[in-house]
Motif scaffolding. Structure first.
Motif, short mmCIF file in Angstrom:
data_model
loop_
_atom_site.label_atom_id
_atom_site.label_comp_id
_atom_site.label_asym_id
_atom_site.label_seq_id
_atom_site.Cartn_x
_atom_site.Cartn_y
_atom_site.Cartn_z
N SER A 1 0.69 -1.20 0.11
CA SER A 1 -0.05 0.03 -0.06
C SER A 1 0.71 1.32 0.00
CB SER A 1 -0.99 0.11 1.18
OG SER A 1 -1.82 0.84 0.81
N GLY B 1 1.95 2.43 -2.62
CA GLY B 1 1.66 3.08 -4.11
C GLY B 1 2.42 2.51 -5.13
N LYS B 2 3.00 1.35 -5.28
CA LYS B 2 4.01 1.04 -6.49
C LYS B 2 3.00 0.73 -7.56
CE LYS B 2 4.76 -2.83 -3.95
NZ LYS B 2 4.08 -2.68 -2.50
N SER B 3 1.91 0.16 -7.42
CA SER B 3 1.14 0.09 -8.65
C SER B 3 0.63 1.26 -9.15
CB SER B 3 0.00 -1.06 -8.37
OG SER B 3 0.40 -2.29 -7.88
N GLU B 4 0.22 2.25 -8.25
CA GLU B 4 -0.06 3.43 -8.55
C GLU B 4 0.69 4.14 -9.33
OE1 GLU B 4 -3.42 4.15 -8.97
OE2 GLU B 4 -3.84 5.92 -7.50
N THR C 1 -2.89 -5.33 -2.28
CA THR C 1 -3.75 -5.28 -3.68
C THR C 1 -3.05 -6.34 -4.69
OG1 THR C 1 -4.09 -3.10 -3.40
CG2 THR C 1 -4.48 -3.80 -5.47
N THR C 2 -1.83 -6.10 -4.92
CA THR C 2 -1.01 -7.06 -5.66
C THR C 2 -0.31 -8.06 -4.96
OG1 THR C 2 -0.12 -4.80 -6.69
CG2 THR C 2 0.87 -6.93 -7.30
N ASP D 1 0.51 14.30 -1.49
CA ASP D 1 -0.76 15.05 -1.29
C ASP D 1 -1.56 14.94 -0.09
OD1 ASP D 1 -2.94 12.83 -2.11
OD2 ASP D 1 -0.98 12.45 -2.40
N ALA E 1 1.82 10.05 -6.58
CA ALA E 1 1.60 8.95 -7.75
C ALA E 1 0.03 9.19 -8.03
CB ALA E 1 1.83 7.55 -7.44
N1 LIG Z 1 -3.62 9.94 -1.63
C1 LIG Z 1 -2.74 9.19 -2.32
N2 LIG Z 1 -3.05 7.80 -2.27
C2 LIG Z 1 -2.18 7.23 -2.91
C3 LIG Z 1 -1.13 7.61 -3.78
N3 LIG Z 1 -0.37 6.58 -4.43
C4 LIG Z 1 -1.23 5.60 -4.17
N4 LIG Z 1 -2.21 5.94 -3.59
C5 LIG Z 1 -3.29 5.09 -2.85
O1 LIG Z 1 -2.82 4.12 -2.15
C6 LIG Z 1 -3.39 2.86 -1.98
C7 LIG Z 1 -2.33 1.77 -2.17
O2 LIG Z 1 -1.81 1.91 -3.58
P1 LIG Z 1 -1.08 0.69 -4.45
O3 LIG Z 1 -0.50 1.26 -5.69
O4 LIG Z 1 -2.11 -0.34 -4.64
O5 LIG Z 1 -0.20 0.26 -3.38
P2 LIG Z 1 0.92 -0.78 -3.54
O6 LIG Z 1 2.35 -0.35 -3.14
O7 LIG Z 1 0.97 -1.36 -4.84
O8 LIG Z 1 0.52 -2.07 -2.86
P3 LIG Z 1 0.40 -3.58 -2.82
O9 LIG Z 1 0.16 -4.00 -4.20
O10 LIG Z 1 -0.39 -4.12 -1.68
O11 LIG Z 1 1.73 -4.22 -2.42
C8 LIG Z 1 -4.37 2.99 -3.15
O12 LIG Z 1 -5.78 3.28 -2.77
C9 LIG Z 1 -3.92 4.11 -4.09
O13 LIG Z 1 -4.97 5.00 -4.82
C10 LIG Z 1 -0.78 9.05 -3.55
O14 LIG Z 1 0.02 9.65 -4.13
N5 LIG Z 1 -1.74 9.79 -3.06
#
Ligand SMILES: Nc1nc2c(ncn2[C@@H]2O[C@H](COP(=O)(O)OP(=O)(O)OP(=O)(O)O)[C@@H](O)[C@H]2O)c(=O)[nH]1
Ligand SMILES: [Mg+2]
Length: 671
Positions: free
Chosen positions: A65, A67-70, A92-93, A273, A312
């Motif tokens: 969480s 934000g890697k995927s984002e 998520t991933t 943000d 992101a």
């Molecule tokens: N406010 C905010 N939320 C973000 C940002 N980047 C990502 N998110 C949110 O954070 C949550 C997790 O983002 P993911 O991209 O799923 O994170 P991840 O690192 O891929 O997580 P895993 O897949 O679980 O390992 C999502 O709801 C995104 O929309 C950001 O820059 N700002």
């Protein structure tokens, strides 16, 4: 998707194509002039193969969480108009997701079921068994359908406790990391072990490979990520969240997976943000962001310039809606520039050096053949010129001398066979030390050594010893090569003098690059026996899986060394064959021209004129080879930069040489 990134990768791919085309033409030119034999051909093919398979692998690593995927979505997929890779709060991933493009395969998402973990085979090995993968065709150009198909990477399934144990998701010794048990004593685990996305995305088509990884627990549970996938990445992007700063688990991921990694590392402070505060002015918020960045740099022990504050989510939204201000505020551009400037020049340097080395070896190869040809022509010419105005008796004497020379030359054949036999024997000794059997023995020894009373500590020691042994094996192979090299140099010299040969020992392969690969493998697995991970060794079947994985990784390194050694020995033994054949051919030619001279009155002058024209042709060819190789080397040392790519097309390249040209100038090749 950023146009800068696209343009820069495009010019890199374009430059690679130019290099490939130039090598193809150089080899074809050498071939048509009889300057290339089997090892030379193999050399050219190997350089071209490496050019074609060159990839730039960027891995995104972090706790869940962050934000890697984002971020991947914002960097690469904003132009699809949606969030393509699933990104939601919480986990998520669920499995490593590799995005790449292989034109030989249809666009598809391939998913490897988690159950394959129990079999103990590595993902690398399982890639060769497509039947085991669940394949979903991917629609090209339809963002919504793509996003829907990719939801699969979030899938989980319930398994019994025993199954979870067998798959490596449950540790009785380390309960803190275990997933929760539900009311029926079932455990939720990822449905897939690995996902491969084959998609003709413009960046992926240009050789970029993106690796999205799942959060901490899943990373730890799949040794392949640490041992194989992350070490093969050229760059790693590590994400933190601005609202949490560096947490204990963030630090654990960093230390275990990236802390002392050799690849380029970029730290992203994401979600800036969320620091926006209606009670603070912009300057105060900016100061908070800066403080978070400074803290992160200090905690992770890296330079502050390597930390990039971004949002992101804001970047993805702004890019999707063409909102330039929003994009600027997201900070993504700075990260993208740093990725480009940190990665591409370094990548081009590696490619350029590889091409330069390959082309130099080709040149050496062609020059040796040409030099031998010219030397024989010169001898023959001198002999024929000396015959001008000589009597029939003199011609007869010549004939007898020629036969004597031929008989004497044949004496070198058994000596060359003996040299070749020694060469092959010593080569075998080096190859044996790198064989699969020997590696298996070393691994067996390590496993036996790890069965001490203090099981886990014993294992750690045995692993460390194995690392030393593997390193020693490479050093020993290097020593074997040195001996072989010295033996060759000592033997070739007298043969050249005694029989007028022109044998040259090619530069011996440098195997330190493979040594570095081995270091990376070691570095990867030492993480697994480090003090924080040692409990994994007690998991059922872990050692089995670990050893298989290690075997396949080290095998690749050892095979690489063996291949280089074999190629080198082949070059030498081919040279022996070629020179034997060329000398015999030259002797036959001399016999022929003597006969012609005896038969016809103007035979002598005709033979001299023929040889003279061959001589001039060879000189021109030698000059041309040098020019073409210089041009190619120049091209290899001129990787594209934004500026040079533009000026190359505007100003053109060095003028086109005469008709014997082996390589086309870059501008023509590009057309
Ligand atoms: N406010 C905010 N939320 C973000 C940002 N980047 C990502 N998110 C949110 O954070 C949550 C997790 O983002 P993911 O991209 O799923 O994170 P991840 O690192 O891929 O997580 P895993 O897949 O679980 O390992 C999502 O709801 C995104 O929309 C950001 O820059 N700002
Ligand atoms: Mg994710």
């Amino acid at each position: 998707m950023s146009t800068t990134l696209l343009t820069r990768l495009d010019s890199l791919a374009h430059w690679r194509r130019l290099l490939d085309r130039s090598i193809e033409q150089l080899a074809a030119g050498m071939e048509s002039n009889g300057l290339l034999d089997a090892p030379g051909r193999a050399l050219a093919a190997a350089v071209r193969q490496r050019l074609a398979s060159d990839r730039l692998v960027v891995a995104f690593v972090a706790e869940f969480s962050r934000g890697k995927s984002e971020l991947i979505n914002a960097l690469f997929f904003a132009d699809t108009g949606r969030r393509v890779l699933p990104a939601t709060p919480g986990r998520t991933t669920m499995c490593p997701v590799e995005l790449a493009w292989d034109a030989q395969q249809p666009p598809a998402l391939a998913l490897l079921p988690i159950a394959t973990r129990a079999g103990g085979q590595t993902v690398l090995a399982l890639r060769e068994q497509p039947a085991l993968w669940h394949e979903v065709p991917l629609p090209v150009g339809d963002g919504a359908a793509l996003a829907e198909a990719l939801q699969a990477v979030t899938r989980v399934q319930k398994v019994t406790l025993a199954e979870a144990r067998a798959l490596g998701f449950w540790s009785d010794e380390h309960p803190a990391d275990n997933p929760p048990l539900d009311a029926q004593d079932m455990v939720e685990v990822p449905a897939w072990r690995h996902a491969l996305i084959n998609y003709p995305h413009p960046l992926l088509k240009r050789g970029l490979v993106v690796l999205d990884t799942p959060g901490l627990n899943a990373i730890g549970a799949e040794p392949e990520l640490t041992l194989s996938l992350l070490p093969s990445a050229h760059a790693a992007v590590f994400l933190l969240a601005a609202d949490t700063g560096v947490t204990r688990t963030d630090l654990a991921v960093w230390r275990e997976h990236l802390g002392d990694r050799g690849c380029e590392r970029f730290v992203v402070l994401n979600k800036i943000d969320t620091l926006a505060d209606p009670l603070l002015d912009a300057a105060a918020v900016a100061a908070q962001v800066q403080r978070q960045c400074d803290d992160a740099a200090a905690t992770l022990g890296i330079d502050g310039s390597r930390v990039f504050p971004i949002s992101a989510r804001q970047a993805l939204t702004a890019r999707m809606h063409g909102d330039a201000d929003g994009e600027a505020a997201s900070g993504l551009q700075r990260l993208e520039d740093a990725l480009l400037n940190g990665l591409l020049p370094q990548r081009s340097q590696v490619i350029g050096r590889m091409v330069e080395d390959g082309v130099l070896a080709l040149q050496q190869h062609g020059q040796a053949r040409l030099a031998e040809r010219m030397r024989q022509q010169a001898d023959q010419l001198a002999e024929l010129r000396s015959l001008r105005g000589k009597s029939a008796a003199r011609l007869q004497l010549m004939g007898r001398r020629l036969e004597g020379e031929a008989a004497e030359f044949e004496l070198c054949a058994p000596k060359l066979s003996a040299l070749r036999a020694v060469l092959l024997r010593q080569q075998q000794t080096v190859l044996d030390s790198l064989s699969s059997d020997r590696l298996r023995d070393l691994l067996r020894e390590m496993r036996e050594g790890s069965r001490g009373t203090l099981f886990k500590l014993g294992a750690a020691k045995a692993f460390a010893r194995l690392g030393d042994q593997l390193q020693a094996t490479v050093v020993q192979a290097e020593r074997g090569l040195d001996e072989l090299d010295q033996m060759l140099r000592a033997s070739v010299q007298p043969l050249n003098t005694e029989y007028g040969l022109n044998l040259e020992v090619p530069m011996r392969p440098a195997i330190d690059g493979h040594g570095h690969d081995l270091d990376r493998v070691r570095e990867g697995y030492s993480r697994y026996v480090g003090i924080t991970q040692i409990w994994r060794l007690a998991q059922p079947d872990f050692i089995d899986r670990f050893c298989r994985l290690l075997h396949s990784r080290v095998r690749v390194v050892f095979d690489g060394i063996s291949h280089d050694v074999e190629q080198w020995v082949q070059l030498v033994s081919h040279q022996i064959d070629t020179q034997l054949r060329d000398r015999r051919q030259a002797l036959a030619q001399r016999r022929e021209s003597l006969t012609r001279i005896r038969q016809a009155e103007d035979g002598l002058e005709r033979s001299i004129a023929g040889l003279e024209s061959l001589e001039t042709q060879c000189e021109r060819l030698a000059g041309q080879l040098a020019t073409d190789v210089d041009r190619l080397r120049h091209l290899a040392t001129m990787p594209p930069s934004a500026a040079s790519a533009a000026s190359a097309t505007a100003t053109g390249v060095p003028p086109r040489p005469g008709h014997l040209q082996l390589v086309q100038p870059a501008a023509t090749a590009a057309a």
